[in-house]
Write an enzyme that holds these catalytic residues in place. Structure first.
Site, PDB file in Angstrom:
ATOM      1  N   SER A 140       0.811  -1.220   0.000  1.00 49.79           N
ATOM      2  CA  SER A 140       0.000   0.000   0.000  1.00 49.79           C
ATOM      3  C   SER A 140       0.840   1.264   0.000  1.00 49.79           C
ATOM      4  O   SER A 140       0.301   2.355  -0.084  1.00 49.79           O
ATOM      5  CB  SER A 140      -0.944   0.019   1.210  1.00 49.79           C
ATOM      6  OG  SER A 140      -0.208   0.111   2.416  1.00 49.79           O
ATOM      7  N   THR A 188      -2.531   3.775   2.911  1.00 50.19           N
ATOM      8  CA  THR A 188      -1.431   4.705   3.142  1.00 50.19           C
ATOM      9  C   THR A 188      -0.855   4.493   4.516  1.00 50.19           C
ATOM     10  O   THR A 188      -1.370   3.729   5.315  1.00 50.19           O
ATOM     11  CB  THR A 188      -1.977   6.149   3.052  1.00 50.19           C
ATOM     12  OG1 THR A 188      -0.905   7.060   3.221  1.00 50.19           O
ATOM     13  CG2 THR A 188      -2.992   6.423   4.134  1.00 50.19           C
ATOM     14  N   THR A 200       1.793   7.023   0.101  1.00 44.29           N
ATOM     15  CA  THR A 200       0.938   5.929  -0.348  1.00 44.29           C
ATOM     16  C   THR A 200       1.167   5.600  -1.813  1.00 44.29           C
ATOM     17  O   THR A 200       1.636   6.442  -2.580  1.00 44.29           O
ATOM     18  CB  THR A 200      -0.546   6.310  -0.151  1.00 44.29           C
ATOM     19  OG1 THR A 200      -1.381   5.198  -0.480  1.00 44.29           O
ATOM     20  CG2 THR A 200      -0.938   7.491  -1.029  1.00 44.29           C
ATOM     21  N   ARG A 238      -5.716   8.701 -10.900  1.00 45.50           N
ATOM     22  CA  ARG A 238      -6.506   8.875  -9.687  1.00 45.50           C
ATOM     23  C   ARG A 238      -5.621   9.326  -8.533  1.00 45.50           C
ATOM     24  O   ARG A 238      -4.521   8.828  -8.325  1.00 45.50           O
ATOM     25  CB  ARG A 238      -7.200   7.562  -9.313  1.00 45.50           C
ATOM     26  CG  ARG A 238      -8.039   7.612  -8.031  1.00 45.50           C
ATOM     27  CD  ARG A 238      -7.284   7.130  -6.802  1.00 45.50           C
ATOM     28  NE  ARG A 238      -8.136   7.065  -5.609  1.00 45.50           N
ATOM     29  CZ  ARG A 238      -7.702   6.763  -4.396  1.00 45.50           C
ATOM     30  NH1 ARG A 238      -6.430   6.502  -4.202  1.00 45.50           N
ATOM     31  NH2 ARG A 238      -8.535   6.731  -3.369  1.00 45.50           N
ATOM     32  N   VAL A 239      -6.102  10.297  -7.762  1.00 48.06           N
ATOM     33  CA  VAL A 239      -5.429  10.754  -6.553  1.00 48.06           C
ATOM     34  C   VAL A 239      -6.444  10.723  -5.417  1.00 48.06           C
ATOM     35  O   VAL A 239      -7.551  11.263  -5.548  1.00 48.06           O
ATOM     36  CB  VAL A 239      -4.860  12.181  -6.720  1.00 48.06           C
ATOM     37  CG1 VAL A 239      -4.266  12.676  -5.400  1.00 48.06           C
ATOM     38  CG2 VAL A 239      -3.810  12.214  -7.823  1.00 48.06           C
ATOM     39  N   GLY A 240      -6.097  10.103  -4.333  1.00 46.95           N
ATOM     40  CA  GLY A 240      -6.982  10.039  -3.181  1.00 46.95           C
ATOM     41  C   GLY A 240      -6.750  11.188  -2.218  1.00 46.95           C
ATOM     42  O   GLY A 240      -6.236  12.245  -2.582  1.00 46.95           O
ATOM     43  N   THR A 251      -7.182   7.599   6.988  1.00 49.51           N
ATOM     44  CA  THR A 251      -6.897   6.314   6.365  1.00 49.51           C
ATOM     45  C   THR A 251      -8.197   5.725   5.838  1.00 49.51           C
ATOM     46  O   THR A 251      -9.290   6.139   6.222  1.00 49.51           O
ATOM     47  CB  THR A 251      -6.226   5.369   7.380  1.00 49.51           C
ATOM     48  OG1 THR A 251      -5.784   4.187   6.714  1.00 49.51           O
ATOM     49  CG2 THR A 251      -7.189   4.971   8.491  1.00 49.51           C
ATOM     50  N   GLY A 252      -8.083   4.754   4.958  1.00 49.63           N
ATOM     51  CA  GLY A 252      -9.279   4.153   4.376  1.00 49.63           C
ATOM     52  C   GLY A 252      -9.528   4.648   2.968  1.00 49.63           C
ATOM     53  O   GLY A 252      -8.604   5.084   2.274  1.00 49.63           O
ATOM     54  N   GLY A 306     -10.067   6.940   0.281  1.00 51.57           N
ATOM     55  CA  GLY A 306      -9.776   8.360   0.208  1.00 51.57           C
ATOM     56  C   GLY A 306     -10.892   9.218  -0.333  1.00 51.57           C
ATOM     57  O   GLY A 306     -11.053  10.374   0.076  1.00 51.57           O
TER      58      GLY A 306
END
Length: 334
Positions: free
Chosen positions: A80, A192, A210, A220-222, A243-244, A246
């Site tokens: 991750s 992350t 991450t 894609r960007v979280g 976290t989780g 995004g």
């Protein structure tokens, strides 16, 4: 007889808010004490230990966080974060990172390829440019121009998982896969490591790094590299990381919301819980099976966390310099 000033409902509310703020705003701590570090997930313990060791050798708070974040970035079994991360659906490993201190200094990169330590590039953006955020090929070019070395990031194990995924091309993220074993992170990981820290003089800083959502759309960007979503730091108030999944964090500017609650006088755990409950009200059944968690530290170094689902863990370095992994409280039972 002197005329009494007229007090309207608006001025009364404003006065109450000002009084409450002045009564609850945490004071900046005096110098003294030890480095406090908190980070997301089980593998955060090793990152914390590296951060403390760097700080003890005379490093700054940013030095410590960079050293800590580099640990999972270099761990090929961690899928991750960093070089061992799973690729996007095109088979390209793209990395995101951010670093922030409590003086408004920020550096971030996103969707960057071929550079194994995005946290270090993010720091270089903060210290060597007038910008706060570089993305894609621009981030890569900047890294190469500043002494970083390009290398292949797609490991044989990650490539094998990607080719397996191509048979169905189905994306179904598994909550808490960051703590799965064999391999660490799980093949559908989307997460992350977030780190937040307080130096003995009371200054605060944070970092996130991450490889993002496994098999995501290219580009894609979280939440992780976005200030106010994946990370936020405010002098004299506190710091938070997320976290989780995004996309759910970005919908509410999650960490900025958590720090705002700290500013209003909430404890770190209560502030994290408030953000989780807000997402739950906003999204309803769309959150079924989805994990989002927040980790926060106030100006005094107290730490708290809260998540949607059970299973979120975090590591905290105590006064003895040792890191302990704890389970976060959660909104739902499953």
């Amino acid at each position: 007889m002197p005329t009494m000033p007229t007090i309207t409902r608006r001025t009364a509310i404003a006065g109450l808010a000002a009084a409450t703020a002045s009564a609850t705003l945490p004071a900046r701590p005096r110098a003294g004490g030890v480095l406090r570090v908190a980070s997301t997930w089980d593998f955060g313990a090793a990152a914390n230990d590296a951060a403390v060791a760097r700080f003890k050798r005379g490093g700054t708070l940013i030095d410590a966080l960079e050293a800590g974040a580099q640990v999972p970035e270099a761990d090929l079994t961690n899928h991750s974060v960093g070089k061992g991360g799973y690729p996007d659906r095109d088979g390209r490993v793209t990395l995101d990172a951010v670093v922030m201190d409590d003086k408004g200094h920020v550096g971030a990169v996103a969707a960057m390829e071929d550079i194994a330590h995005p946290i270090s590039v993010a720091r270089a953006v903060m210290e060597r440019t007038p910008h706060t955020f570089l993305v894609g090929d621009g981030a890569r070019q900047f890294a190469l121009a500043n002494g970083f070395t390009a290398e292949k990031l797609l490991t044989p194990e990650a490539e094998a998982e990607w080719r397996k995924w191509l048979k169905t091309s189905k994306y179904a993220p598994a909550a808490n896969s960051e703590n799965a074993r064999a391999p660490l992170g799980g093949s559908l990981d989307h997460d992350t490591i977030g780190m937040i820290a307080r130096a003995p003089d009371g200054s605060l800083a944070g970092a996130c790094t991450t490889s993002g959502m496994a098999f995501k759309l290219h580009g894609r960007v979280g939440d992780s590299p976005q200030v106010g979503s994946g990370l936020f730091v405010e002098a004299g108030v506190g710091a938070a990381t997320a976290t989780g999944l995004g996309e759910e964090v970005t919908r509410i500017a999650g960490t900025a919301r958590v720090v705002s609650s700290l500013r209003a006088g909430m404890s770190p755990m209560a502030a994290c819980r408030e953000a989780v409950e807000h997402i739950a009200r906003l999204r309803g059944s769309a959150l079924d099976g989805v994990q989002v968690g927040f980790l926060a530290m106030d100006a005094r170094g107290q730490v708290g966390a809260f998540a949607i689902l059970p299973g979120f863990t975090y590591a905290v370095t105590g006064d003895d310099g040792r890191s302990t992994v704890s389970k976060s409280a959660s909104l739902r039972s499953a």
